[in-house]
Motif scaffolding. Structure first.
Motif, mmCIF file in Angstrom:
data_model
loop_
_atom_site.group_PDB
_atom_site.id
_atom_site.type_symbol
_atom_site.label_atom_id
_atom_site.label_comp_id
_atom_site.label_asym_id
_atom_site.label_seq_id
_atom_site.Cartn_x
_atom_site.Cartn_y
_atom_site.Cartn_z
ATOM 1 N N ASP A 241 69.869 40.111 -16.639
ATOM 2 C CA ASP A 241 68.587 39.776 -17.238
ATOM 3 C C ASP A 241 68.802 38.797 -18.398
ATOM 4 N N ALA A 242 67.826 37.924 -18.597
ATOM 5 C CA ALA A 242 67.976 36.886 -19.615
ATOM 6 C C ALA A 242 67.927 37.425 -21.038
ATOM 7 N N PRO B 68 63.164 29.182 -25.444
ATOM 8 C CA PRO B 68 62.180 29.685 -24.485
ATOM 9 C C PRO B 68 62.612 29.275 -23.078
ATOM 10 N N THR B 69 62.382 30.112 -22.120
ATOM 11 C CA THR B 69 62.811 29.764 -20.776
ATOM 12 C C THR B 69 61.853 30.305 -19.726
ATOM 13 N N LYS C 232 64.966 31.452 -16.358
ATOM 14 C CA LYS C 232 65.754 32.680 -16.262
ATOM 15 C C LYS C 232 64.814 33.852 -16.042
ATOM 16 N N LEU C 233 65.231 34.735 -15.184
ATOM 17 C CA LEU C 233 64.389 35.887 -14.889
ATOM 18 C C LEU C 233 64.648 36.991 -15.903
ATOM 19 N N SER C 234 63.584 37.631 -16.332
ATOM 20 C CA SER C 234 63.754 38.785 -17.197
ATOM 21 C C SER C 234 62.719 39.849 -16.879
ATOM 22 N N LEU D 299 60.919 34.628 -23.344
ATOM 23 C CA LEU D 299 61.202 34.987 -21.954
ATOM 24 C C LEU D 299 59.888 34.945 -21.191
ATOM 25 N N LEU E 40 69.228 32.610 -9.959
ATOM 26 C CA LEU E 40 69.989 33.240 -11.035
ATOM 27 C C LEU E 40 71.468 32.952 -10.848
ATOM 28 N N ASP E 41 72.155 32.712 -11.962
ATOM 29 C CA ASP E 41 73.594 32.535 -11.870
ATOM 30 C C ASP E 41 74.300 33.755 -12.451
#
Lengths: 404, 451
Positions: A51-52, B344-345, B348-350, B357, B369-370
């Motif tokens: 998760d980010a 801020p993104t 990317k998954l959150s 986020l 996703l990496d």
């Protein structure tokens, strides 16, 4: 940003094992990971993607949520000063001057709190060889917001150092502490230097100037408490207070917005609620604690109304929400996930009890006009007990399932 | 009575690189391997072949001296070309070069109507299909001598990019039924099949008899067999439950029908870094080279046997794991990112919504996703998150802390018997403090199992 990265890569060997500055590795690491998210990848087995979120982002979210309180506090510090010395009447008159006075008083406190906390944190990281914890980003901002603008800087520094060491580092750092660090700092100041943290004189900065005739620096809570002693209805006492300043200072609305004397960041219920909105919206703080905290205070206020042994007890319960630091305390202090209850059921109980205790302390204890500080600390200590019973209930359910 | 269970907690990781429901042709893999590390609970592995030996599909390659009736068989016919060992001679892989003929060992045929339970168990164990049966607690290869209180099959996989068994098992309904009939003989209780309640039951499952079909709906991990067990017939201390994946059931069924070890299965080739994603018919343990090489749209990738939550990193020449039904290829994430924690993104998954986020604004978006670790490990700070992605009456953080403290009573009381790694894999993903949750779970299980 490549040159920064190159610089880091060049310096890194110095701090790594075998390098000259090996013992300062964690100080270097803190700086490096602040600038650049690390290039670690996930392991061979287990979750291959992550998760980010990380702790830095979570903590900075809390800091951002406090910014409305900070900005309001800076302006209000100046505003209260100008009111007291009789140099202004309107809210937005002398805007620049008020901001300047506020900045001069508040910024040094913020800087000192961050510097003192950061130094201790860094020293512990180097000595104890653990990464620098992001928790202090929040602590460093919380402490300035819960002290009066007149607090001597050395006291701010001392309280910060005391709290970071005794309330946090001795337990092993962020995540291991029992008490809320910032509340511990305030409690330390309150008991060690009561002259600078209580009474009627400390909340408003006067400087070299003399206050206008009839000025009183008392907080709304003190006024309400005295109203109880003197058997005057609280709302009446509040309305008649500080008429010398020519404003209806302690009207419900004015207290809600926060144009009243008090600690830097705590006066404005509105700004605290704005912070709560950010915290709940981002999911960083538990809405259960916030909601149950306010509900607990209101409920206890109602119970007090039932007894109404004195005028303070008979005060309309919603006044408890806007007086003193209860809103700030519930939103920012009680919700600290480490020192709060950690189970979902526990959070309801924990918040509710904080709200109730705050009102009980306010109304019944003459020594402590403000109850939120002690209520939070008290419930910090009891949070593990609440969790213990919630966890036990979970275990019992499992056990009963087996025997049925 | 079959149940309908609606789950609310959990999180679907929506990734780019889904496999469309079509079978693709790739060149047939040349080498196959069986990896003893796939089989948890093997204590003293003994290799039964030597490099250079000719084997058939179903020839025993390996067995565990601690449970020697269970055989681990070669998936294809050919020549043993390598027995790879790692540190301290730990057995890693037995590699077979296929001769392309797929000659099969012939086993005695099994007549389910007349055979008794123990004879059935030993026939399955001897043939090599047995390791498809996994025991809970611990998630280890089942012991044929045990009688489980129930057997559970999850008919759908809710992991990211997971294959749809309704498609992958097309035409296998006869084998599925035979497999279920065999399993029903092995348990004193019922055989349960969990299907996805949010869509129609696929044909391959809808006609099955001798099985209790339960419906589960909700986000991942609704498809995890551990979650399904928890809601149907939870495991208490001292109880044993077995689990089998649908493709495992089909393999057991094919053995019952034909008396052969047929390790073929249809897997999903998925992931954002592949030019072509699809389903492919292959054989357990296949080298993934032919699916991946020449099929990449970028250079720096990680090949995963399994899915991104519970899978295992393998290299481009690696092999499909025994229990895996998909491979996933995603970008490697070994890069630094300037102020990566603050930017801020939307890319990317959150699961979270903390400052910057923004992925929660686009719930339908497919994310790339990496493998970047996204921050460093810290002590537990945030609370309530693990609970919100674990649709079981379990307190994951308390369980994990009990494991860290090696407190056996506490682990038992908090329900360690009900979980294996995959059940808490989402916790590892969403964790703010980046704990190796699945590794911890296994450590805890090992502590309990071997003490």
């Amino acid at each position: 940003m490549k040159f920064l990265r190159d610089l880091m890569d060049k310096q890194k060997p110095l701090f790594e094992k075998g390098g000259k500055l090996e013992q300062f590795y964690y100080a270097f690491e803190a700086g490096e990971t602040f600038l650049f998210s690390p290039n670690h990848t996930t392991g061979i087995k287990g979750a291959q993607v992550k998760d980010a979120i990380d702790l830095k982002r979570m903590m900075i979210t809390v800091v951002v949520a406090m910014i409305p309180c900070l900005l309001f506090g800076i302006y209000n510090t100046g505003h209260q000063h100008m009111l007291a010395v009789g140099e202004t009447a309107g809210l937005w008159e002398n805007f620049g001057d008020k901001l300047w006075v506020g900045l001069q008083l508040v910024l040094p406190i913020v800087i000192v709190a961050y510097a003192a906390g950061g130094a201790v944190e860094g020293a512990f990281a180097v000595i104890r060889k653990h990464p620098i914890n992001e928790g202090f980003l929040v602590t460093g901002m919380l402490i300035p917001l819960v002290v009066p603008a007149t607090t001597p800087l050395w006291q701010v520094a001392l309280a910060t150092v005391f709290a970071v060491v005794i309330a946090k580092e001795v337990f092993g750092g962020t995540g291991m502490n029992i008490l809320n660090v910032a509340m511990t700092a305030r409690a330390f100041l309150y008991f060690a230097y009561p002259a600078q943290l209580s009474g009627d004189q400390v909340w408003t900065y006067l400087g070299e100037k003399a206050a206008v005739d009839g000025f009183s620096g008392a907080t709304a809570l003190a006024v309400a408490y005295n109203a109880g002693v003197d058997s005057v209805p609280v709302t009446e006492a509040l309305a008649n207070h500080n008429t010398a300043l020519g404003s209806d200072m302690f009207s419900f609305m004015n207290m809600f917005i926060g144009w009243i004397p008090g600690s830097i960041g705590e006066t404005s219920t509105l700004m605290a609620l704005l912070g709560a909105l950010i915290l709940i919206g981002t999911g960083v703080a538990s809405w259960k604690i916030i909601v149950s905290g306010f509900a607990g205070a209101y409920l206890m206020g109602l119970v007090m109304n039932l007894f109404a042994a004195n005028e303070f007890m008979a005060m309309p319960p919603q006044y408890h929400w806007v007086m003193g630091g209860i809103a700030f305390g519930i939103v920012f202090m009680a919700t600290d996930p480490v020192s709060a209850a950690q189970t979902e059921v526990g959070k309801w109980i924990y918040g509710l009890l904080i709200g109730m205790l705050t009102v009980i302390i306010r109304v019944t204890n003459p020594a402590y006009p403000e109850g939120i500080m002690l209520a939070v600390l008290f419930m910090n200590v009891f949070a593990p007990l609440i969790d213990y019973y919630v966890v036990k209930a979970n275990k019992t359910r499992r056990l009963q399932r087996a025997t049925v | 009575m079959s149940k309908v269970v609606k789950l609310k907690k959990g999180f679907d990781i929506n990734l780019a690189g889904k496999a469309p429901q079509e079978l693709a042709e790739f060149s047939t893999p040349e080498t196959y391997a069986i990896k003893p590390t796939d089989f948890l609970g093997i204590q003293r592995p003994k290799v039964a072949v030597n490099v250079g030996d000719q084997v058939k599909a179903g020839t025993t390659l390996l067995f565990d001296k601690a449970m020697d009736q269970v055989k681990y068989a070669s998936p294809v016919s050919g020549e043993v070309i390598d027995v790879k060992r790692g540190e301290r001679r730990k057995l890693l892989e037995i590699v077979i070069k296929s001769d392309g003929k797929n000659t099969q060992e012939k086993f005695d045929s099994v007549d389910l109507d007349s055979i008794d339970r123990d004879a059935l168990a030993s026939a399955l164990a001897e043939s090599g299909v047995w390791p498809n049966i996994v025991q809970r607690p611990f998630g280890i290869v089942a012991n044929p001598a045990d009688t489980p209180k129930a057997i559970f099959i999850s008919g759908f996989d809710s992991h990211p990019l997971a294959p749809d068994f309704g498609f992958a098992l097309q035409g296998q309904s006869e084998a599925m039924q035979a497999g279920i009939n065999a399993l029903a003989k092995l348990t004193s209780g019922k055989v349960h099949l969990g299907v996805d309640g949010s869509k129609g039951t696929p044909d391959v499952f809808s006609g099955l008899k001798n099985v209790e079909i339960n419906k589960f709906s909700g986000p991942h991990p609704a498809g995890n067999v551990g979650v399904q067990i928890h809601h149907i017939d939870p495991i208490n201390k001292g109880e044993i439950v077995w689990t089998v994946s649908p493709s495992g059931v089909a393999q057991i069924g094919r053995f019952i029908i034909g008396g052969v070890y047929d390790a073929s299965k249809t897997i999903a080739i998925t992931g954002s870094e592949l030019t072509k994603t699809a389903y492919v018919k292959t054989i357990t343990g296949a080298s993934v080279t032919s699916f991946v090489k020449g099929n990449l749209n970028s250079g720096h990738v990680r090949v995963i046997s399994g899915n991104v939550l519970t899978g295992e990193k393998i290299n481009m020449e690696g092999f499909l794991g025994f229990y895996h039904n998909q491979i996933t290829v995603i970008p490697e994430g070994d890069y630094y990112e300037f102020l990566g924690w603050a930017k801020p993104t939307t890319k990317k998954l959150s699961y979270h919504r903390a400052l910057g986020l923004l992925s929660f604004l686009t719930p339908k978006k497919e994310f790339v996703l990496d493998t970047n670790g996204r921050g460093e490990e810290r002590a537990f700070v945030q609370t309530g998150v693990f609970e919100s992605v674990t649709p079981m009456d379990i307190l994951p953080v308390y369980l994990l802390k009990a494991i860290m403290a090696e407190d056996f009573d506490e682990m038992e009381e908090l329900g360690i018997y009900e979980v294996v790694e995959e059940d808490l894999a989402l916790c590892e993903f969403v964790d703010v403090s980046k704990h190796p949750v699945q590794k911890l779970v296994r450590e805890g299980l090992d502590l309990i199992q071997y003490s």
